[in-house]
Structures are given as C-alpha cells and as structure tokens.
Design a protein around this motif. Structure first.
Motif, PDB file in Angstrom:
ATOM      1  N   ASP A  38       0.749  -1.531  -0.244  1.00 17.10           N
ATOM      2  CA  ASP A  38       0.676   0.075  -0.122  1.00 17.10           C
ATOM      3  C   ASP A  38       0.690   1.425  -0.067  1.00 17.10           C
ATOM      4  OD1 ASP A  38      -2.229   2.063   0.356  1.00 17.10           O
ATOM      5  OD2 ASP A  38      -2.607   1.158   2.236  1.00 17.10           O
ATOM      6  N   LYS A  84       1.729   5.371  -1.412  1.00 16.97           N
ATOM      7  CA  LYS A  84       0.474   6.230  -1.778  1.00 16.97           C
ATOM      8  C   LYS A  84       1.108   7.255  -2.209  1.00 16.97           C
ATOM      9  CE  LYS A  84      -2.706   5.713   2.124  1.00 16.97           C
ATOM     10  NZ  LYS A  84      -2.594   4.134   2.214  1.00 16.97           N
ATOM     11  N   ASN A  85       2.609   7.453  -2.198  1.00 16.63           N
ATOM     12  CA  ASN A  85       3.186   8.448  -2.240  1.00 16.63           C
ATOM     13  C   ASN A  85       4.469   8.172  -3.636  1.00 16.63           C
ATOM     14  OD1 ASN A  85       5.668  10.249  -3.194  1.00 16.63           O
ATOM     15  ND2 ASN A  85       5.656  11.078  -0.726  1.00 16.63           N
ATOM     16  N   ALA A 134       3.203  -0.767   3.961  1.00 19.83           N
ATOM     17  CA  ALA A 134       2.843   0.197   3.493  1.00 19.83           C
ATOM     18  C   ALA A 134       3.401   1.584   3.682  1.00 19.83           C
ATOM     19  CB  ALA A 134       1.844  -0.205   4.693  1.00 19.83           C
ATOM     20  N   GLN A 135       3.013   2.518   3.315  1.00 21.50           N
ATOM     21  CA  GLN A 135       3.830   3.972   3.563  1.00 21.50           C
ATOM     22  C   GLN A 135       2.205   5.306   3.654  1.00 21.50           C
ATOM     23  OE1 GLN A 135       2.889   5.647   0.359  1.00 21.50           O
ATOM     24  NE2 GLN A 135       3.815   7.908   1.475  1.00 21.50           N
ATOM     25  N   ASP A 136       2.785   5.760   4.754  1.00 27.33           N
ATOM     26  CA  ASP A 136       1.924   6.552   5.313  1.00 27.33           C
ATOM     27  C   ASP A 136       2.669   7.924   4.890  1.00 27.33           C
ATOM     28  OD1 ASP A 136      -1.008   5.481   5.648  1.00 27.33           O
ATOM     29  OD2 ASP A 136      -0.082   5.017   7.354  1.00 27.33           O
ATOM     30  N   ASP A 137       2.625   9.694   4.217  1.00 27.71           N
ATOM     31  CA  ASP A 137       3.573  10.521   4.244  1.00 27.71           C
ATOM     32  C   ASP A 137       5.060   9.746   3.982  1.00 27.71           C
ATOM     33  OD1 ASP A 137       1.013  12.073   5.249  1.00 27.71           O
ATOM     34  OD2 ASP A 137       1.154  11.672   7.268  1.00 27.71           O
TER      35      ASP A 137
END
Length: 169
Positions: A69, A71-72, A107-110
C-alpha cells in the motif's frame, strides 16, 4: 533459475511471463546498484516480482500473502534495503512437507514506511548465517540514525520482522 528451467522443460504456460519477471528483477538490481536512492514503488515492484518468482517453487504446503500500500510513489528509499527480510522468509519459512505461511506487508503513510514479514521457521544452516540482517541493521543505522525502529521476534517457531522508517520526501 532452476525454477525457470523447470517451467520451460515441462512446457508450462507461465514459463515466458516468469522469465520476463526474472529479467526485470535483474535489470532492477543492475540499475539500482548505481543509485543511492530509488522510488519506493520500484523497490515494491522488485519485491512483488521476487515473491512471484520464488512462489514458482512452492507447493500447496506454503501460502504467501503480499500486501503493498504505497500512497506516495515518489518517496525515495535505499535500493535492496527491504528484500533481505523477504529473502529470509523464503530461505527459512518453506517446507515441502509441513504447512507454512509467509506474510509480507509494505505500507506507506506520508514520509513513514512500515514493513513487516512473518514466517514459520524451518532451520537451515548455511554459511554467513544472519549476515544479511546484520548488514541491513548497519545500513539502517548509517542512513536513518534515530529515525527507524527494527523489531525482530523469534518466538514459538515464528520469525517476525517489523520495521518502521521515517523518510524524507
């Protein structure tokens, strides 16, 4: 290579697509070795292809779950940093006669990535044991001092890795 050879030898329909994935993996290794950082989506794709190629040699006793997952896609990461743990899953977590499960998640967030692996342990004694993990720890300390957390648990025949890294975008 042995898995690919077997696919071609037996005329399996997935032989050519598997060879294409293998070629893509070798291209990534070659091109990423000249760079300090690569986009995280390239590293994730390499992991996906590695899992696909390794899964060729597995029978019904081993299940593999891969979750990615991102996002960036422009977030940068050192090449080949995470694959050490994925390689260990397939090195130590597979048996042709006993049930096993490999779980891999990225997973990656910010600017934070979370990477986990989990597998059953089937002891394999080889030269250079733990060298990959030790080298990965050294790389993390050099590249992300104070900005990462690596937790490795080896409990009840399960080997689990949890890595969290605060990256700069």
């Amino acid at each position: 290579l042995n898995s690919l050879y077997g696919l071609f030898l037996t005329g399996q329909p997935n032989a050519l697509p598997s060879l294409e994935k293998f070629i893509s993996m070798m291209r990534y290794i070659h091109t990423s070795s000249n760079r300090d950082l690569v986009p995280i989506y390239e590293e994730a794709e390499y992991i996906r292809e590695y899992v696909d190629v390794q899964s060729l040699r597995l029978n019904e006793m081993t299940s593999v779950t891969l979750g990615i997952d991102i996002k960036n896609k422009d977030l940068m990461i050192p090449p080949m940093l995470l694959v050490t743990f994925v390689e260990n899953c397939f090195k130590h977590g597979v048996s042709p006669i006993e049930k096993s499960r490999i779980i891999i998640s990225l997973a990656q967030d910010d600017d934070t990535i979370r990477f986990t692996t989990s597998n059953r342990i089937f002891p394999v004694k080889r030269i250079g044991e733990h060298m990959g993990i030790d080298n990965c720890r050294k790389r993390l300390e050099l590249l992300y001092p104070g900005k990462y957390e690596l937790i490795i648990n080896n409990n009840n025949d399960i080997f689990a890795v949890s890595l969290q890294i605060q990256l700069q975008s």
